[in-house]
Write an enzyme that holds these catalytic residues in place. Structure first.
Site, PDB file in Angstrom:
ATOM      1  N   THR A   1       0.846  -1.206   0.000  1.00 12.74           N
ATOM      2  CA  THR A   1       0.000   0.000   0.000  1.00 12.74           C
ATOM      3  C   THR A   1       0.877   1.250   0.000  1.00 12.74           C
ATOM      4  OG1 THR A   1      -1.731  -1.141   1.234  1.00 12.74           O
ATOM      5  CG2 THR A   1      -1.755   1.250   1.354  1.00 12.74           C
ATOM      6  N   GLY A   2       0.392   2.290  -0.656  1.00 10.29           N
ATOM      7  CA  GLY A   2       1.097   3.577  -0.598  1.00 10.29           C
ATOM      8  C   GLY A   2       1.356   4.154  -1.975  1.00 10.29           C
TER       9      GLY A   2
ATOM     10  N   ASP B   1       8.545   3.387   5.124  1.00 13.00           N
ATOM     11  CA  ASP B   1       8.765   4.761   5.578  1.00 13.00           C
ATOM     12  C   ASP B   1      10.218   4.982   5.959  1.00 13.00           C
ATOM     13  OD1 ASP B   1       5.979   5.668   5.426  1.00 13.00           O
ATOM     14  OD2 ASP B   1       5.664   4.107   6.920  1.00 13.00           O
TER      15      ASP B   1
ATOM     16  N   GLU C   1      -0.506  -5.469   5.802  1.00 15.49           N
ATOM     17  CA  GLU C   1       0.806  -5.584   5.151  1.00 15.49           C
ATOM     18  C   GLU C   1       1.642  -6.667   5.831  1.00 15.49           C
ATOM     19  OE1 GLU C   1       1.308  -0.977   3.597  1.00 15.49           O
ATOM     20  OE2 GLU C   1       2.171  -1.524   5.512  1.00 15.49           O
TER      21      GLU C   1
HETATM   22  C1  5RP Z   1       1.522   2.052   4.256  1.00 16.17           C
HETATM   23  C2  5RP Z   1       2.985   1.825   4.210  1.00 16.17           C
HETATM   24  C3  5RP Z   1       3.734   2.379   3.054  1.00 16.17           C
HETATM   25  O1  5RP Z   1       4.459   1.367   2.442  1.00 16.17           O
HETATM   26  C4  5RP Z   1       4.683   3.441   3.540  1.00 16.17           C
HETATM   27  O2  5RP Z   1       3.956   4.397   4.277  1.00 16.17           O
HETATM   28  C5  5RP Z   1       5.398   4.118   2.370  1.00 16.17           C
HETATM   29  O3  5RP Z   1       4.481   4.866   1.647  1.00 16.17           O
HETATM   30  P1  5RP Z   1       4.876   5.670   0.346  1.00 16.17           P
HETATM   31  O4  5RP Z   1       5.218   4.673  -0.717  1.00 16.17           O
HETATM   32  O5  5RP Z   1       3.625   6.465   0.027  1.00 16.17           O
HETATM   33  O6  5RP Z   1       6.050   6.567   0.666  1.00 16.17           O
HETATM   34  O7  5RP Z   1       3.581   1.211   5.060  1.00 16.17           O
HETATM   35  O8  5RP Z   1       0.958   1.570   5.439  1.00 16.17           O
END
Ligand code: 5RP
Length: 220
Positions: A30-31, A86, A105
């Protein structure tokens, strides 16, 4: 020439397609980085059986591309799980959950043989903890869990207005310098009312694809 953060995310996401095997079901995170992966997956959707998704948002995007989404309970194993992070260390330990999808996840990634982490180069850190650590909690337990987190040295902050796909709340833990992520992951899981925490250390990534100024760097 320099690349934007989004261009780096897209480059890493597209590079992950080479790990997708024919006739398999792909685990999808996700993201914003994963959104680029889903878009890239659409161009090879004829090669795969479909996907297992880690969030309602990813499910919606996969379906919009005509990619079949399977319930994880129908699937015995996954070759790969592709997701962002993150923060990530050289040991491939991660903080995840900025998008509040950490529990699903963690479940989907647990089933996969290989976790392919796709990031831009701003996500690499020497020590985890500058990014607030998300903890998913049962709503009733929110204040209790917050008090227990203070005992562990963190500063908990309720993520107001966020309800996870599982109907739970998120506490973001600030001011942790996480020198032993495997230990802290277990300690947090011991607190009654915690569903999951965003440390992915017990089961970290296997392959990291980093979008950077050189294009994509792969770490195995
Ligand atoms: C969501 C996550 C994402 O993988 C993480 O926040 C990274 O997000 P992005 O690809 O938008 O930088 O753990 O729960």
């Amino acid at each position: 020439m320099s690349f934007s953060q989004d261009e780096k995310k897209q480059a890493a996401a597209e590079a992950a397609c080479k790990f997708v095997l024919n006739d398999t079901i792909v685990g999808v995170g996700t993201g914003s980085t994963v959104n680029y992966f889903i878009d890239a997956l659409a161009s090879i959707k004829h090669k795969i059986k479909g996907a297992v998704s880690s969030s309602e948002a990813s499910t919606k995007r996969l379906k919009a591309h005509g990619i079949e989404v399977f319930d994880l309970n129908e699937v015995d194993s996954l070759d790969i799980y592709v997701d962002g992070a993150d923060e990530i260390t050289e040991h491939k330990h991660m903080i995840k959950g900025g998008g509040a999808a950490l529990t699903r996840e963690k479940i989907v990634s647990a089933v996969a043989k290989t976790f392919v982490c796709i990031i831009d180069d701003t996500k690499q850190v020497p020590i985890l903890g500058s990014f607030p650590l998300p903890v998913e909690v049962i709503p009733l337990a929110r204040s209790y869990v917050a008090r227990e987190i203070v005992k562990l040295g963190g500063d908990p902050e309720y993520r107001m207005g966020t309800v996870t796909d599982n109907g739970n709340h998120i506490i973001d833990v600030h001011n942790l310098s996480i020198v032993d992520p495997i230990k802290l992951e277990s300690q947090l899981n011991q607190i009654v009312g915690v569903v999951t925490n965003g440390l992915f250390a017990v089961r970290g990534a296997n392959i990291v694809l980093i979008g950077d100024e050189s294009g994509v760097t792969e770490i195995n």
